[in-house]
Design a protein around this motif. Structure first.
Motif, short mmCIF file in Angstrom:
data_model
loop_
_atom_site.label_atom_id
_atom_site.label_comp_id
_atom_site.label_asym_id
_atom_site.label_seq_id
_atom_site.Cartn_x
_atom_site.Cartn_y
_atom_site.Cartn_z
N VAL A 242 1.54 -3.87 4.42
CA VAL A 242 2.59 -3.41 5.32
C VAL A 242 3.45 -4.50 5.51
CG1 VAL A 242 3.50 -2.40 7.42
CG2 VAL A 242 1.32 -1.46 6.30
N ASP A 243 4.95 -4.31 5.24
CA ASP A 243 6.01 -5.48 5.56
C ASP A 243 6.62 -5.20 6.66
OD1 ASP A 243 7.83 -6.98 5.68
OD2 ASP A 243 8.64 -6.73 3.55
N PRO A 244 6.62 -5.90 7.98
CA PRO A 244 7.17 -5.37 8.98
C PRO A 244 8.54 -5.75 9.19
CG PRO A 244 5.85 -7.47 9.44
CD PRO A 244 5.50 -6.74 8.02
N ALA A 245 9.23 -6.43 8.37
CA ALA A 245 10.60 -6.36 7.97
C ALA A 245 11.15 -5.39 7.29
CB ALA A 245 10.96 -8.03 7.60
N ALA A 246 10.57 -4.57 6.69
CA ALA A 246 11.24 -3.66 5.70
C ALA A 246 11.37 -2.44 6.28
CB ALA A 246 10.21 -3.48 4.46
N ILE A 247 12.06 -1.51 5.73
CA ILE A 247 12.68 -0.30 6.35
C ILE A 247 11.94 0.57 5.31
CG2 ILE A 247 14.47 1.25 6.66
CD1 ILE A 247 16.21 -0.94 6.96
N ALA B 219 6.56 -13.26 2.22
CA ALA B 219 5.23 -12.28 1.85
C ALA B 219 4.91 -11.38 2.60
CB ALA B 219 3.91 -13.40 1.93
N VAL B 220 4.17 -10.28 2.28
CA VAL B 220 3.97 -8.96 3.07
C VAL B 220 2.59 -9.20 3.89
CG1 VAL B 220 5.12 -7.37 1.86
CG2 VAL B 220 2.97 -7.79 1.02
N SER B 221 2.39 -8.91 4.73
CA SER B 221 1.17 -8.77 5.45
C SER B 221 -0.07 -8.44 4.33
CB SER B 221 1.00 -8.01 6.75
OG SER B 221 0.79 -6.60 6.26
N PRO B 222 -1.50 -8.80 4.92
CA PRO B 222 -2.56 -8.55 4.09
C PRO B 222 -2.83 -7.30 3.86
CG PRO B 222 -3.12 -10.20 5.60
CD PRO B 222 -1.81 -9.77 6.00
N SER B 223 -2.62 -6.21 4.96
CA SER B 223 -2.39 -4.82 4.83
C SER B 223 -1.74 -4.19 3.95
CB SER B 223 -2.47 -4.17 5.98
OG SER B 223 -1.04 -4.31 6.57
N TYR C 286 5.96 0.90 -2.18
CA TYR C 286 6.48 0.12 -3.11
C TYR C 286 7.88 -0.17 -2.54
CZ TYR C 286 3.04 0.38 -6.69
OH TYR C 286 1.50 0.40 -7.46
N PRO C 287 8.50 -1.11 -2.97
CA PRO C 287 9.74 -1.74 -2.53
C PRO C 287 10.75 -0.57 -3.33
CG PRO C 287 8.66 -3.72 -3.14
CD PRO C 287 7.83 -2.59 -3.34
N CYS C 288 11.96 -0.12 -2.91
CA CYS C 288 12.67 0.87 -3.73
C CYS C 288 13.18 0.23 -5.03
CB CYS C 288 13.92 1.19 -2.69
SG CYS C 288 13.19 2.20 -1.38
N ILE C 289 13.21 -1.01 -5.07
CA ILE C 289 13.85 -1.74 -6.21
C ILE C 289 12.83 -1.69 -7.54
CG2 ILE C 289 15.63 -2.91 -5.20
CD1 ILE C 289 13.82 -5.47 -5.47
N VAL C 290 11.67 -1.43 -7.18
CA VAL C 290 10.58 -1.55 -8.31
C VAL C 290 10.68 -0.57 -9.10
CG1 VAL C 290 7.89 -1.57 -8.73
CG2 VAL C 290 8.97 -3.10 -7.00
#
Length: 166
Positions: free
Chosen positions: A50-55, A44-48, A77-81
């Motif tokens: 922002v996904d701290p594990a993503a580039i 899961a991404v953070s409530p804000s 958005y994720p690049c794959i979306v």
């Protein structure tokens, strides 16, 4: 395709929620997005949002980045979306089925192959001559490359066979 946790839908497919609104993107094959708040890894991404594990990247800064692990530095958005294969940007050979994918969120391209034998070399190249390649791993039959800048034309291929520039 399942090797990277994605699946393609035809532009007339039943899961139309994954497709952009009419006129928003060129015709082609779309990748279904993940459920809201979930990365392709299942974290899961953070409530804000922002996904701290993503580039985070866009265009040229996506060069060499795995599309599954990346998000847009412009809209998050994720690049794959909503990534899609432009009509005609695929190639079927006895060595596998190759697709050029484009991310409208990350402005990047990558190549994907299915039905391939281990050791097959897959590549994506853009007009600036940036290249990313991937060899099919032992025991695998599908793979994808890292991304190249999609703000310029790109093509995908294997050996001496390749798609047209898109």
């Amino acid at each position: 395709m399942s090797a990277i946790g994605l699946f393609a839908l035809s532009s007339a497919g039943a899961a139309s929620a994954a497709q952009p609104t009419a006129g928003a993107e060129p015709a082609g094959r779309y990748i279904a997005s993940q459920p809201e708040g979930v990365r392709s890894s299942g974290h899961a991404v953070s409530p804000s949002g922002v996904d701290p594990a993503a580039i985070y990247c866009d265009g040229a800064s996506c060069h060499g980045v795995d599309p599954v692990a990346a998000r847009s530095s412009v809209d998050g958005y994720p690049c794959i979306v909503n990534a899609f294969t432009p009509a005609g940007a695929e190639l079927s050979t006895p060595r596998g089925h190759v697709e050029l994918l484009y991310s409208p969120h990350c402005h990047s391209n990558w190549a994907r192959i299915s039905g391939a034998a281990p050791g097959t070399r897959l590549w994506v190249q853009n007009w600036d001559n940036a290249v990313q390649e991937q060899f099919i791993a032992p025991g695998q039959h599908s793979a994808h490359t890292a991304m190249v800048n999609g703000r310029v034309s790109a093509r995908a291929g294997l050996a001496s066979r390749y798609t047209a520039w898109y």
